[in-house]
Design a protein around this motif. Sequence first.
Motif, PDB file in Angstrom:
ATOM      1  N   PRO A   1      42.618  44.448  36.430  1.00  0.00           N
ATOM      2  CA  PRO A   1      42.163  45.246  35.293  1.00  0.00           C
ATOM      3  C   PRO A   1      40.769  45.807  35.544  1.00  0.00           C
ATOM      4  O   PRO A   1      40.009  45.292  36.366  1.00  0.00           O
ATOM      5  N   SER A   2      40.439  46.864  34.838  1.00  0.00           N
ATOM      6  CA  SER A   2      39.113  47.453  35.005  1.00  0.00           C
ATOM      7  C   SER A   2      38.048  46.466  34.544  1.00  0.00           C
ATOM      8  O   SER A   2      38.257  45.677  33.620  1.00  0.00           O
ATOM      9  N   GLY A   3      36.919  46.492  35.210  1.00  0.00           N
ATOM     10  CA  GLY A   3      35.840  45.571  34.885  1.00  0.00           C
ATOM     11  C   GLY A   3      35.794  44.366  35.795  1.00  0.00           C
ATOM     12  O   GLY A   3      34.820  43.620  35.809  1.00  0.00           O
ATOM     13  N   ILE A   4      36.824  44.160  36.590  1.00  0.00           N
ATOM     14  CA  ILE A   4      36.840  43.038  37.525  1.00  0.00           C
ATOM     15  C   ILE A   4      36.519  43.589  38.902  1.00  0.00           C
ATOM     16  O   ILE A   4      37.141  44.533  39.378  1.00  0.00           O
ATOM     17  N   GLU A   5      35.541  42.988  39.543  1.00  0.00           N
ATOM     18  CA  GLU A   5      35.101  43.453  40.848  1.00  0.00           C
ATOM     19  C   GLU A   5      35.679  42.550  41.927  1.00  0.00           C
ATOM     20  O   GLU A   5      35.652  41.325  41.815  1.00  0.00           O
ATOM     21  N   ILE A   6      36.181  43.163  42.977  1.00  0.00           N
ATOM     22  CA  ILE A   6      36.713  42.402  44.103  1.00  0.00           C
ATOM     23  C   ILE A   6      35.649  42.394  45.192  1.00  0.00           C
ATOM     24  O   ILE A   6      35.182  43.441  45.634  1.00  0.00           O
ATOM     25  N   VAL A   7      35.270  41.215  45.636  1.00  0.00           N
ATOM     26  CA  VAL A   7      34.248  41.063  46.670  1.00  0.00           C
ATOM     27  C   VAL A   7      34.967  40.710  47.964  1.00  0.00           C
ATOM     28  O   VAL A   7      35.604  39.667  48.059  1.00  0.00           O
ATOM     29  N   PHE A   8      34.874  41.603  48.935  1.00  0.00           N
ATOM     30  CA  PHE A   8      35.566  41.380  50.197  1.00  0.00           C
ATOM     31  C   PHE A   8      34.746  40.571  51.200  1.00  0.00           C
ATOM     32  O   PHE A   8      35.254  40.102  52.174  1.00  0.00           O
ATOM     33  N   ASP A   9      33.441  40.444  50.960  1.00  0.00           N
ATOM     34  CA  ASP A   9      32.609  39.686  51.888  1.00  0.00           C
ATOM     35  C   ASP A   9      32.242  38.339  51.270  1.00  0.00           C
ATOM     36  O   ASP A   9      31.091  37.929  51.260  1.00  0.00           O
ATOM     37  N   TYR A  10      33.227  37.641  50.781  1.00  0.00           N
ATOM     38  CA  TYR A  10      33.028  36.369  50.104  1.00  0.00           C
ATOM     39  C   TYR A  10      32.342  35.376  51.039  1.00  0.00           C
ATOM     40  O   TYR A  10      32.756  35.173  52.178  1.00  0.00           O
TER      41      TYR A  10
END
Length: 115
Positions: free
Chosen positions: A100-109
């Motif tokens: 959903p909008s507002g959730i950020e996905i961090v690929f460099d965890y």
Amino acid sequence: MSGVASYIARRAAQKERVRTLYRRALKDTLNWAVHRHLFYPDADALRERFDANKHVDDIDTIDRMIADGEAQYNKWRHPDPYIVPWAPGGSKFTRNPTPPSGIEIVFDYGREDQN
């Protein structure tokens, strides 16, 4: 001249309806016969049924035959057709929906503080 044009347009529409009916019936035949060795004889029989009437030239007769064929197809259509898993209605369709909008996905965890 318009009579000829309307005849040609009607014949073209009939050919399209027959082609669509044949393709739908052929695909549905594969739903009934899961294995290819069972499918091929059924597909041949279906083709023979269509080829038996390809000599008919009367437009009204063709319309009746198409309507009868569509009614028969709807009557014998498979109640639970096979759906490719990734197509709408398949088992994998939207299995991983977009977040959903507002959730950020961090690929460099784990490396956020190393800038």
